[in-house]
Design a protein around this motif. Sequence first.
Motif, PDB file in Angstrom:
ATOM      1  N   MET A  49       0.845  -1.170   0.000  1.00  0.00           N
ATOM      2  CA  MET A  49       0.000   0.000   0.000  1.00  0.00           C
ATOM      3  C   MET A  49       0.898   1.242   0.000  1.00  0.00           C
ATOM      4  SD  MET A  49      -2.822   1.264   2.817  1.00  0.00           S
ATOM      5  CE  MET A  49      -3.908  -0.104   2.558  1.00  0.00           C
ATOM      6  N   GLU A  50       0.586   2.167  -0.854  1.00  0.00           N
ATOM      7  CA  GLU A  50       1.341   3.409  -0.938  1.00  0.00           C
ATOM      8  C   GLU A  50       1.061   4.276   0.284  1.00  0.00           C
ATOM      9  OE1 GLU A  50       1.794   7.208  -3.972  1.00  0.00           O
ATOM     10  OE2 GLU A  50       0.622   5.475  -4.581  1.00  0.00           O
ATOM     11  N   ARG A  51       2.094   4.869   0.824  1.00  0.00           N
ATOM     12  CA  ARG A  51       1.955   5.707   2.009  1.00  0.00           C
ATOM     13  C   ARG A  51       1.158   6.963   1.657  1.00  0.00           C
ATOM     14  NH1 ARG A  51       3.644   5.402   7.195  1.00  0.00           N
ATOM     15  NH2 ARG A  51       3.412   7.411   8.170  1.00  0.00           N
ATOM     16  N   LEU A  52       0.151   7.270   2.478  1.00  0.00           N
ATOM     17  CA  LEU A  52      -0.718   8.423   2.244  1.00  0.00           C
ATOM     18  C   LEU A  52      -0.379   9.605   3.131  1.00  0.00           C
ATOM     19  CD1 LEU A  52      -4.136   6.532   2.029  1.00  0.00           C
ATOM     20  CD2 LEU A  52      -2.687   7.299   0.151  1.00  0.00           C
ATOM     21  N   THR A  53       0.405   9.357   4.181  1.00  0.00           N
ATOM     22  CA  THR A  53       0.705  10.426   5.137  1.00  0.00           C
ATOM     23  C   THR A  53       2.204  10.550   5.362  1.00  0.00           C
ATOM     24  OG1 THR A  53       0.566   8.921   7.017  1.00  0.00           O
ATOM     25  CG2 THR A  53      -1.470  10.040   6.378  1.00  0.00           C
ATOM     26  N   LYS A  54       2.584  11.660   5.952  1.00  0.00           N
ATOM     27  CA  LYS A  54       3.954  11.848   6.426  1.00  0.00           C
ATOM     28  C   LYS A  54       3.863  12.455   7.818  1.00  0.00           C
ATOM     29  CE  LYS A  54       4.576  16.410   4.311  1.00  0.00           C
ATOM     30  NZ  LYS A  54       5.345  17.185   3.345  1.00  0.00           N
ATOM     31  N   THR A  55       4.919  12.290   8.581  1.00  0.00           N
ATOM     32  CA  THR A  55       4.961  12.824   9.932  1.00  0.00           C
ATOM     33  C   THR A  55       5.956  13.979   9.954  1.00  0.00           C
ATOM     34  OG1 THR A  55       4.498  10.634  10.818  1.00  0.00           O
ATOM     35  CG2 THR A  55       5.357  12.270  12.367  1.00  0.00           C
ATOM     36  N   TYR A  56       5.505  15.105  10.439  1.00  0.00           N
ATOM     37  CA  TYR A  56       6.364  16.287  10.555  1.00  0.00           C
ATOM     38  C   TYR A  56       7.214  16.191  11.821  1.00  0.00           C
ATOM     39  CZ  TYR A  56       3.357  18.211   6.928  1.00  0.00           C
ATOM     40  OH  TYR A  56       2.665  18.412   5.762  1.00  0.00           O
ATOM     41  N   SER A  57       8.234  17.022  11.910  1.00  0.00           N
ATOM     42  CA  SER A  57       9.153  16.982  13.056  1.00  0.00           C
ATOM     43  C   SER A  57       8.446  17.277  14.379  1.00  0.00           C
ATOM     44  CB  SER A  57      10.316  17.967  12.847  1.00  0.00           C
ATOM     45  OG  SER A  57       9.814  19.277  12.691  1.00  0.00           O
ATOM     46  N   ASP A  58       7.310  17.983  14.347  1.00  0.00           N
ATOM     47  CA  ASP A  58       6.586  18.281  15.590  1.00  0.00           C
ATOM     48  C   ASP A  58       5.607  17.169  15.967  1.00  0.00           C
ATOM     49  OD1 ASP A  58       4.552  18.614  13.750  1.00  0.00           O
ATOM     50  OD2 ASP A  58       4.084  20.690  14.323  1.00  0.00           O
ATOM     51  N   GLY A  59       5.597  16.064  15.187  1.00  0.00           N
ATOM     52  CA  GLY A  59       4.740  14.929  15.503  1.00  0.00           C
ATOM     53  C   GLY A  59       3.378  14.962  14.825  1.00  0.00           C
ATOM     54  N   HIS A 101       0.729  15.101  11.533  1.00  0.00           N
ATOM     55  CA  HIS A 101       0.695  14.373  10.265  1.00  0.00           C
ATOM     56  C   HIS A 101       0.070  15.220   9.169  1.00  0.00           C
ATOM     57  CE1 HIS A 101       1.049  11.150  13.236  1.00  0.00           C
ATOM     58  NE2 HIS A 101       1.691  10.504  12.277  1.00  0.00           N
ATOM     59  N   GLY A 102       0.486  14.950   7.945  1.00  0.00           N
ATOM     60  CA  GLY A 102      -0.079  15.593   6.774  1.00  0.00           C
ATOM     61  C   GLY A 102      -0.043  14.635   5.608  1.00  0.00           C
ATOM     62  N   ALA A 103      -0.461  15.131   4.455  1.00  0.00           N
ATOM     63  CA  ALA A 103      -0.494  14.297   3.263  1.00  0.00           C
ATOM     64  C   ALA A 103       0.922  14.034   2.765  1.00  0.00           C
ATOM     65  CB  ALA A 103      -1.306  14.987   2.174  1.00  0.00           C
ATOM     66  N   ALA A 104       1.142  12.839   2.248  1.00  0.00           N
ATOM     67  CA  ALA A 104       2.432  12.495   1.643  1.00  0.00           C
ATOM     68  C   ALA A 104       2.668  13.410   0.439  1.00  0.00           C
ATOM     69  CB  ALA A 104       2.435  11.033   1.224  1.00  0.00           C
ATOM     70  N   ASP A 105       3.913  13.691   0.163  1.00  0.00           N
ATOM     71  CA  ASP A 105       4.270  14.622  -0.912  1.00  0.00           C
ATOM     72  C   ASP A 105       3.957  14.087  -2.305  1.00  0.00           C
ATOM     73  OD1 ASP A 105       5.240  16.504   0.915  1.00  0.00           O
ATOM     74  OD2 ASP A 105       7.236  15.590   0.922  1.00  0.00           O
ATOM     75  N   ASN A 106       3.884  12.785  -2.484  1.00  0.00           N
ATOM     76  CA  ASN A 106       3.731  12.196  -3.814  1.00  0.00           C
ATOM     77  C   ASN A 106       2.282  12.024  -4.263  1.00  0.00           C
ATOM     78  OD1 ASN A 106       3.231  10.259  -1.887  1.00  0.00           O
ATOM     79  ND2 ASN A 106       4.087   8.584  -3.076  1.00  0.00           N
ATOM     80  N   LEU A 107       1.322  12.545  -3.522  1.00  0.00           N
ATOM     81  CA  LEU A 107      -0.085  12.350  -3.879  1.00  0.00           C
ATOM     82  C   LEU A 107      -0.508  13.329  -4.972  1.00  0.00           C
ATOM     83  CD1 LEU A 107      -1.671  11.886  -0.354  1.00  0.00           C
ATOM     84  CD2 LEU A 107      -1.124  10.127  -2.027  1.00  0.00           C
ATOM     85  N   PRO A 108      -1.392  12.889  -5.879  1.00  0.00           N
ATOM     86  CA  PRO A 108      -1.853  13.767  -6.958  1.00  0.00           C
ATOM     87  C   PRO A 108      -2.923  14.768  -6.509  1.00  0.00           C
ATOM     88  CG  PRO A 108      -2.883  11.626  -7.157  1.00  0.00           C
ATOM     89  CD  PRO A 108      -1.904  11.533  -6.012  1.00  0.00           C
ATOM     90  N   CYS A 109      -3.353  14.685  -5.244  1.00  0.00           N
ATOM     91  CA  CYS A 109      -4.404  15.573  -4.754  1.00  0.00           C
ATOM     92  C   CYS A 109      -3.959  16.199  -3.434  1.00  0.00           C
ATOM     93  CB  CYS A 109      -5.702  14.803  -4.549  1.00  0.00           C
ATOM     94  SG  CYS A 109      -5.517  13.343  -3.507  1.00  0.00           S
ATOM     95  N   GLY A 110      -4.548  17.309  -3.066  1.00  0.00           N
ATOM     96  CA  GLY A 110      -4.210  17.985  -1.818  1.00  0.00           C
ATOM     97  C   GLY A 110      -4.854  17.317  -0.622  1.00  0.00           C
TER      98      GLY A 110
END
Length: 144
Positions: free
Chosen positions: A1-11, A13-22
Motif C-alpha cells: 500500500m502506498e503511504r498516504l501520510t507523512k509525519t512532521y518533526s513536531d509529531g 501528520h499531513g499528506a504524503a508529498d507524492n499524492l496527486p491531490c491535496g
Amino acid sequence: MERLTKTYSDGTHGAADNLPCGENSYAYKGLLLEALGKYEDLEEQGRLLRLPCKVGDAVYVVTSPFNVFDDIEYDENMKDEVYESYVSSVSFYESGEQYRIYAKATNHFIGAYFRECDFGKTVFLAREEAEAKLKEMEESHEGE
C-alpha cells in the motif's frame, strides 16, 4: 500500500508529498477512508498484529541465572536477576506467538520462549521496569 501520510518533526501528520491531490480534497479523504477501512478489516479478521517490540530490540528479562548460562547447574536457591537481552525472532503458531530472546551477556538463548503476555511480567522494554518488578518479586517472597 502506498503511504498516504507523512509525519512532521513536531509529531503532526499531513499528506504524503507524492499524492496527486491535496490533503483537503475529497479524493484524499476518500483514499484515507479506504486505507483505514482495510486496516480495520484486517484487525477484525485477526490479521493485523501489534507487537510490543521488533526483532533486534533490547529487552530486559527477569529470570534465574540457570536460564541464561549453559554451563551452570540448577540450584533451587538461585535468585532471579535482570538480564539485558535482545529479541532474535518472533514466530507465530496456531497456539500463539513466541519470542526467542538471547541474553547479551552470553549470547545464548534464554531457556524459555516468551509470549506477548510475558511483557510487563518477566520481559520489559526498559531496565528500570525490570528492576522494579524484580524488587517487587523479592519483597513478596520476603513476606511469605
